[in-house]
Design a protein around this motif. Structure first.
Motif, PDB file in Angstrom:
ATOM      1  N   GLY A 183     -41.467  27.221  11.746  1.00  0.00           N
ATOM      2  CA  GLY A 183     -40.244  27.091  10.958  1.00  0.00           C
ATOM      3  C   GLY A 183     -39.016  27.397  11.785  1.00  0.00           C
ATOM      4  N   VAL A 184     -39.075  28.485  12.555  1.00  0.00           N
ATOM      5  CA  VAL A 184     -37.947  28.857  13.415  1.00  0.00           C
ATOM      6  C   VAL A 184     -37.652  27.721  14.386  1.00  0.00           C
TER       7      VAL A 184
ATOM      8  N   LEU B 231     -36.052  24.792  12.715  1.00  0.00           N
ATOM      9  CA  LEU B 231     -34.682  25.122  12.347  1.00  0.00           C
ATOM     10  C   LEU B 231     -33.753  25.032  13.548  1.00  0.00           C
TER      11      LEU B 231
ATOM     12  N   LEU C  45     -30.662  22.470  14.154  1.00  0.00           N
ATOM     13  CA  LEU C  45     -29.330  23.009  14.420  1.00  0.00           C
ATOM     14  C   LEU C  45     -28.752  22.445  15.709  1.00  0.00           C
ATOM     15  N   PHE C  46     -29.590  22.366  16.757  1.00  0.00           N
ATOM     16  CA  PHE C  46     -29.057  22.029  18.075  1.00  0.00           C
ATOM     17  C   PHE C  46     -29.035  20.533  18.353  1.00  0.00           C
TER      18      PHE C  46
ATOM     19  N   THR D 293     -27.002  36.452  27.255  1.00  0.00           N
ATOM     20  CA  THR D 293     -26.754  35.696  26.028  1.00  0.00           C
ATOM     21  C   THR D 293     -25.259  35.498  25.799  1.00  0.00           C
TER      22      THR D 293
ATOM     23  N   ILE E  55     -23.191  32.100  25.507  1.00  0.00           N
ATOM     24  CA  ILE E  55     -22.389  31.714  24.346  1.00  0.00           C
ATOM     25  C   ILE E  55     -20.997  31.307  24.793  1.00  0.00           C
TER      26      ILE E  55
ATOM     27  N   PHE F 234     -26.237  25.710  25.610  1.00  0.00           N
ATOM     28  CA  PHE F 234     -27.096  25.698  24.428  1.00  0.00           C
ATOM     29  C   PHE F 234     -28.553  25.963  24.760  1.00  0.00           C
TER      30      PHE F 234
ATOM     31  N   VAL G 190     -29.135  29.715  24.685  1.00  0.00           N
ATOM     32  CA  VAL G 190     -29.079  30.245  23.314  1.00  0.00           C
ATOM     33  C   VAL G 190     -30.348  29.866  22.561  1.00  0.00           C
TER      34      VAL G 190
ATOM     35  N   MET H 264     -33.144  32.034  23.650  1.00  0.00           N
ATOM     36  CA  MET H 264     -32.997  33.412  23.154  1.00  0.00           C
ATOM     37  C   MET H 264     -33.350  33.499  21.668  1.00  0.00           C
ATOM     38  N   VAL H 265     -32.949  32.485  20.901  1.00  0.00           N
ATOM     39  CA  VAL H 265     -33.292  32.485  19.482  1.00  0.00           C
ATOM     40  C   VAL H 265     -34.806  32.518  19.325  1.00  0.00           C
TER      41      VAL H 265
ATOM     42  N   GLY I 268     -36.215  35.918  20.549  1.00  0.00           N
ATOM     43  CA  GLY I 268     -35.887  36.961  19.588  1.00  0.00           C
ATOM     44  C   GLY I 268     -36.784  36.904  18.364  1.00  0.00           C
ATOM     45  N   SER I 269     -37.046  35.692  17.866  1.00  0.00           N
ATOM     46  CA  SER I 269     -37.906  35.568  16.686  1.00  0.00           C
ATOM     47  C   SER I 269     -39.319  36.023  16.997  1.00  0.00           C
TER      48      SER I 269
ATOM     49  N   TYR J 245     -39.333  39.731  17.088  1.00  0.00           N
ATOM     50  CA  TYR J 245     -39.176  40.306  15.759  1.00  0.00           C
ATOM     51  C   TYR J 245     -40.497  40.250  15.001  1.00  0.00           C
ATOM     52  N   ILE J 246     -41.189  39.102  15.125  1.00  0.00           N
ATOM     53  CA  ILE J 246     -42.461  38.973  14.410  1.00  0.00           C
ATOM     54  C   ILE J 246     -43.491  39.947  14.978  1.00  0.00           C
TER      55      ILE J 246
END
Lengths: 325, 474
Positions: free
Chosen positions: A18-19, A22, A26-27, A281, A285, A290, A293, A296-297, A300-301, A304-305
């Motif tokens: 899903g990430v 997404l 977005l990109f 990062t 930015i 891109f 970024v 990194m997204v 990071g996910s 986090y998981i």
């Protein structure tokens, strides 16, 4: 236990998909690679040839999800979606928009990030838990009241002011430590001292208040009354019984951020010139890179998981009332 | 004068009208009234509410935009100017027009940097020139201290007079309501025996008036907070930043509210695959670190705005669209916390007898949700709204520093801090912009925190911290 962990890891896969979808949307769907090329090249140099060249150099010249000109599996793999998004699952981050190897950068920059984030985390936890316990020991007195007022005041100050103020007073006026930078070996301590202290102070307000409410909740429990009825001193009740039980929510709440420590802190790193992932990062930015970024997204996910899974495991380890199902 | 309604203005109006309507509708609700009464009893809460109300008034005055008519020479008919200004701009027109050349310290009469000047007789020397406006009424700069004190005392006197009027009005009203003498009413207020914490309200109002009036009196002749790099009064920048902070703090929650409420209720009430889907959705969004998701979205939004300049008629509209987009991004990336909370609460509500009874009577599901479930979740929504406010204001500063916040030309505390960061390394130090941003932000966030605590304690003490959303702390 093992089966439980395996199930948790399997559960993480759809979330990562899903990430991934997404970030891809977005990109690449919200703005086409053409838009990005135009943005990067600036208004003056924008010609159709320059856009084509910019896209070809970075591999953005392929179709988004389906390549009609290729055969068989290649029709799906020779696309932006596969090259830029699916490859992230193998931690193949590719190259940034200005051409350097993102994976190499991540490997090199994790250490400085961790060198700052880990002391801030450990010291911060120690200091705030101690302060909260101290407040609870003196609960109802003016020490507690003023402690709470101080906490609210401290959490009303932006983290930017702590950093700017710390740099100005300690580095510029007192000249105790360098304003910013990073060194080799033992020299690092000189550079990290101020960022660590500032990081700890910046978190005192909110965390102390939060831990204080956890302690106060715990102090109303029956076992505390029993301990007092046994004739235990208040300090013994607090340190031996309340602290140990309250540490369960505190520690398990803290576990989730441990993997994210690798990502470093965006603001502190860029202010103090620490070459970690946070400043990487920020630079990306500002340069509107891109690819970085995006990497990194995803990273990071994943972290986090991992943190969520570790939290669940740590719950079951420290609290015997919770069983694996 | 041609009124201009920016998108954020419209949404602020909507928020204001919605709050008034909710207050009107909830006025007969006993539970709501009791909760508000508890808020009114809280002394820190009421004192903070007074300060917050001042900020809100400034922000609202800055949300009424219009194009002034320029008197075209000869024609006699006003032509709308290209520039969009607000009511606040009109009120502080003096601050706007009295720009200096560059930096000057608070209350300064001379510029901050030395320049080569030409004396009488063509002799050149280096000195700091006099300011164009700051203290320009003084014949000799030495008289400044006495003049400042004199004007400040005037301001204090005026502020105190207004405070006395205010206090008298409150005492009179209380004396009427409780049928006692004014001196008894004053004693009740003073010793805190009133249902509404009037002593805190009057104290806070006193502090505000005694600060605001001297500043207003002095800012006619001096730059009370100094001037910035382009010579603009820092006080103006700080006042204009308030609106941005308020917009970010309130509209973000307003934007995400429909998502959180609708999805949270549906997931909790319907269960099954809808629940699974919604849970999957928010777990996925939640697992992307907030700052990175915001950064990615804002970068994409910038590309979108930059490649479509034809969408916006003026610079004000573009800046406003960017502010609103930032609110939307902050909202969409952070509705998950409230959604989870509402889902959990709906799960509990679903099992209650009156909901079961409604189902047994064959009440259609949409009506059950609207009549029986939603009203019992409103207090959670409100708590989330007030608790998030201060975090969002702080987040704006961080995001603007990172370069993914508001438009660089929009006044905001973040852009102020960002600009002020390099000024500290000058010699002598330019500290006043940073100090101004600090004081204003601290007052705003502290009062918001105190009000939020009072509201939370009054409406639901069990929910300590649970309604907090994940926001970039820095």
């Amino acid at each position: 236990m093992l089966a439980y962990i395996v199930r948790r890891v399997l559960y993480a896969i759809p979330i990562l998909i899903g990430v991934n979808l997404l970030t891809f949307t977005l990109f690449f769907v919200v703005n086409t690679p053409d838009d990005m090329a135009r943005m990067q090249l600036g208004i003056k140099r924008v010609t159709p040839e320059a856009i084509v060249k910019w896209k070809a150099e970075r591999g953005y010249d392929k179709p988004l999800v389906y390549n009609e000109r290729s055969q068989g599996v290649r029709a799906l793999t020779d696309t932006i979606f596969f090259e830029k998004s699916v490859r992230l699952f193998a931690f193949d981050f590719g190259r940034s928009d200005n051409g350097d190897d993102i994976s190499w950068q991540i490997r090199n920059r994790m250490v400085p990030s961790l060198a700052l984030a880990l002391p801030v985390f450990v010291l911060g936890l120690y200091v705030t838990v101690s302060l909260a316990l101290f407040q609870v020991l003196f609960r109802g007195t003016w020490l507690d009241v003023w402690g709470v007022i101080l906490c609210v005041a401290m959490m009303s100050i932006s983290s930017l002011f702590y950093i700017i103020g710390g740099q100005f007073v300690v580095s510029k006026l007192w000249r105790l430590v360098p304003i910013s930078g990073y060194g080799e070996g033992i020299d690092v301590v000189r550079f990290l001292l101020l960022p660590v202290v500032v990081g700890v102070i910046g978190n005192i307000g909110a965390n102390t208040r939060w831990y204080r409410t956890i302690f106060l909740e715990e102090i109303g429990r029956d076992y505390v009354r029993t301990a007092r009825a046994k004739g235990l001193a208040e300090t013994a009740v607090l340190f031996r019984h309340v602290l140990r039980n309250a540490l369960i929510p505190i520690l398990t709440g803290a576990v989730v951020v441990i993997p994210l420590l690798f990502m470093g802190s965006l603001i502190a790193e860029s202010f103090f010139g620490i070459p970690g992932l946070g400043s990487y990062t920020i630079d990306a930015i500002n340069a509107q890179d891109f690819a970085i970024v995006r990497a990194m997204v995803f990273l990071g996910s994943v972290l986090y998981i991992v943190g969520l899974i570790l939290t669940d495991i740590s719950y079951t380890l420290v609290d015997p009332r919770i069983r694996f199902e | 004068m041609m009124p201009v309604v920016l998108w954020t203005d419209a949404l602020i109006g909507l928020l204001l009208a919605g709050s008034v309507a909710l207050a009107w509708a909830g006025r007969r609700n006993r539970l709501m009234r009791d909760a508000w009464r508890r808020v009114a009893e809280s002394r820190p809460g009421m004192a903070a509410a007074v300060v917050l109300a001042c900020f809100v008034v400034i922000g609202l005055a800055d949300s009424i935009h219009y194009r002034p008519r320029l008197d075209a020479p000869g024609a006699g008919v006003g032509v709308p100017a290209a520039e969009v200004v607000s009511l606040l701009d009109r009120l502080v027109a003096g601050l706007r027009s009295r720009g200096e050349k560059t930096y000057s310290a608070p209350f300064a009469t001379h510029l901050y940097a030395k320049e080569t000047l030409e004396g009488p007789g063509g002799r050149q020397f280096r000195d700091t020139p006099r300011l164009r406006y700051g203290g320009s009424h003084l014949k000799r700069p030495g008289a400044r201290a006495a003049d400042v004190v004199f004007r400040a005392v005037e301001g204090v006197a005026a502020g105190f007079a207004l405070w006395l009027l205010l206090a008298a009005a409150v005492v009179r009203r209380l004396a009427r309501a409780q049928a006692c003498s004014p001196s008894a009413a004053w004693w009740r207020i003073w010793s805190g025996q009133t249902a509404v914490a009037w002593n805190a309200v009057l104290a806070a109002a006193g502090v505000v008036l005694l600060v605001a009036f001297p500043v207003a009196f002095l800012s006619g002749q001096y730059h009370v907070l100094g001037t910035d790099k382009v010579g603009q009064d820092v006080l103006l920048a700080a006042l204009k930043s308030i609106r941005t902070a308020l917009v970010i703090g309130t509209l973000t929650t307003l934007v995400m509210l429909p998502f959180a409420v609708v999805l949270g209720i549906l997931a909790g009430y319907l269960g099954g695959w809808i629940d699974d889907l919604i849970q999957y959705l928010y777990t996925t969004l939640n697992s992307i670190p907030g700052v990175l998701l915001i950064a990615a979205s804002v970068l994409m939004m910038q590309v979108l705005i930059d490649t479509h300049p034809q969408w916006f008629q003026s610079a004000a509209e573009r800046a406003d669209a960017r502010l609103l987009a930032l609110c939307a991004i902050l909202g969409v990336t952070s509705w998950t916390g409230l959604c989870r909370l509402l889902r959990g609460e709906t799960l509990k509500l679903r099992e209650l007898e009156y909901v079961e009874a409604a189902r047994a009577f064959g009440v259609p599901t949409p009506r059950i949700l609207a009549r029986h479930v939603l009203p019992n979740l409103m207090h959670l929504v409100m708590i989330a709204m007030v608790m998030d406010f201060s975090g969002l204001v702080l987040a704006e500063a961080v995001l603007s520093y990172v370069g993914i916040g508001v438009d660089p030309n929009t006044y905001s505390f973040g852009t102020m801090i960002n600009a002020a960061r390099l000024e500290l390394s000058r010699e002598p130090v330019v500290w006043w912009s940073l100090a101004a941003a600090f004081v204003f932000m601290f007052a705003l966030v502290l009062s918001a925190n105190l009000v939020a605590d009072a509201v939370r304690d009054a409406f639901d003490p069990r929910l300590v911290g649970r309604a907090r959303r994940r926001l970039p702390a820095g």
